[in-house]
Design an enzyme around this catalytic site. Sequence first.
Site, PDB file in Angstrom:
ATOM      1  N   LYS A 129       0.856  -1.207   0.000  1.00 54.57           N
ATOM      2  CA  LYS A 129       0.000   0.000   0.000  1.00 54.57           C
ATOM      3  C   LYS A 129       0.881   1.243   0.000  1.00 54.57           C
ATOM      4  O   LYS A 129       1.985   1.260   0.562  1.00 54.57           O
ATOM      5  CB  LYS A 129      -0.977   0.013   1.175  1.00 54.57           C
ATOM      6  CG  LYS A 129      -0.357   0.231   2.544  1.00 54.57           C
ATOM      7  CD  LYS A 129      -0.762   1.545   3.187  1.00 54.57           C
ATOM      8  CE  LYS A 129      -0.067   1.673   4.510  1.00 54.57           C
ATOM      9  NZ  LYS A 129       0.640   2.696   4.992  1.00 54.57           N
ATOM     10  N   ASP A 180      -4.379  -0.489   9.557  1.00 55.01           N
ATOM     11  CA  ASP A 180      -4.299  -0.492   8.090  1.00 55.01           C
ATOM     12  C   ASP A 180      -4.867  -1.759   7.447  1.00 55.01           C
ATOM     13  O   ASP A 180      -4.864  -1.893   6.222  1.00 55.01           O
ATOM     14  CB  ASP A 180      -2.836  -0.350   7.644  1.00 55.01           C
ATOM     15  CG  ASP A 180      -2.323   1.058   7.833  1.00 55.01           C
ATOM     16  OD1 ASP A 180      -3.155   1.961   8.094  1.00 55.01           O
ATOM     17  OD2 ASP A 180      -1.098   1.260   7.720  1.00 55.01           O
TER      18      ASP A 180
END
Length: 290
Positions: A13, A141
Amino acid sequence: MPALPARWLAAAKINLALHVTAQRPDGYHDLESLVVFADLGDAVSVSRADTLSLEVSGPFAAHAPGGPENLGWRAALALDRAAGNGGRGAAIALSKEIPAGTGFGGGSADAATVLIALNTLWDLGLSNRELAGIGAPLGADIAMCVHSRALLAGGVGDAIEAVPGMPPLSMLLVWPGRSVSTPAVFRALTERSNPPLPKLGADWLRTPAAVVDYLSGTRNDLEPVARSLEPAISDALDAIAATSGCALARMSGSGAGCFGIYPDMDQARAAAVEIGCAYPDWWVRATLAS
Ligand code: C5P
């Protein structure tokens, strides 16, 4: 012949922008982040087994523990519990292809991918939204890594809004070989109530140039603090910014991983070669992110 284990990409990410907007009473921070995912990452494979096991291999195996210490193991237990405590087993193999603790998702991406892979292996039929809800308490996350496509994150990073139609971005990922601790970066923040992300216009995301234009009005609020804790981040950002065609150089997450955005993949690849030659100890990859 036994079936080959199913293999899943735990995409890295990238926080294109990260605004810290408030500190919560529990110490966590509210943030707003525009996030995309690389076309590279760790590899997760799962196969049927009576008990749970998790092995770590790959170039960055030393960056993550095997067995019950791994976030992926905890994700597997949480999924089994959420699906009725079946005591289900699985052999999980994790190949650490990208460095962990770098702001590129690492353990969160692995845990999210374990949830997705075991949802299939165990035939649970849970939605991505349900998987994100199971993963979120384990790490801020994980929910975004379950989504794994361009998104806006709010809350502590766990409130996900899809950003459909975002064009793929030609990017360079650079990790200068040093790590900073995420809690230490948040602790060192002096300004915790920064302005939110600018609103997304109706057609801001049609082209990569429009994305860069939007990003010019945004920041990573963790970057100045992380740079003061780890000067190698500034070296990486300077090296990226100096490459031909670089439209934006910024840190991802709490660092120390950084990225550059380029007009096309040829220029991103050329920048990767240039930085890879100048800094052979750094981890450098070109990637198409979306
Ligand atoms: O949830 P995760 O393990 O990713 O977070 C690591 C640490 O980063 C937390 O313990 C907290 O100190 C800090 N953090 C925060 N606000 C967030 C996310 C993380 O303060 N939104």
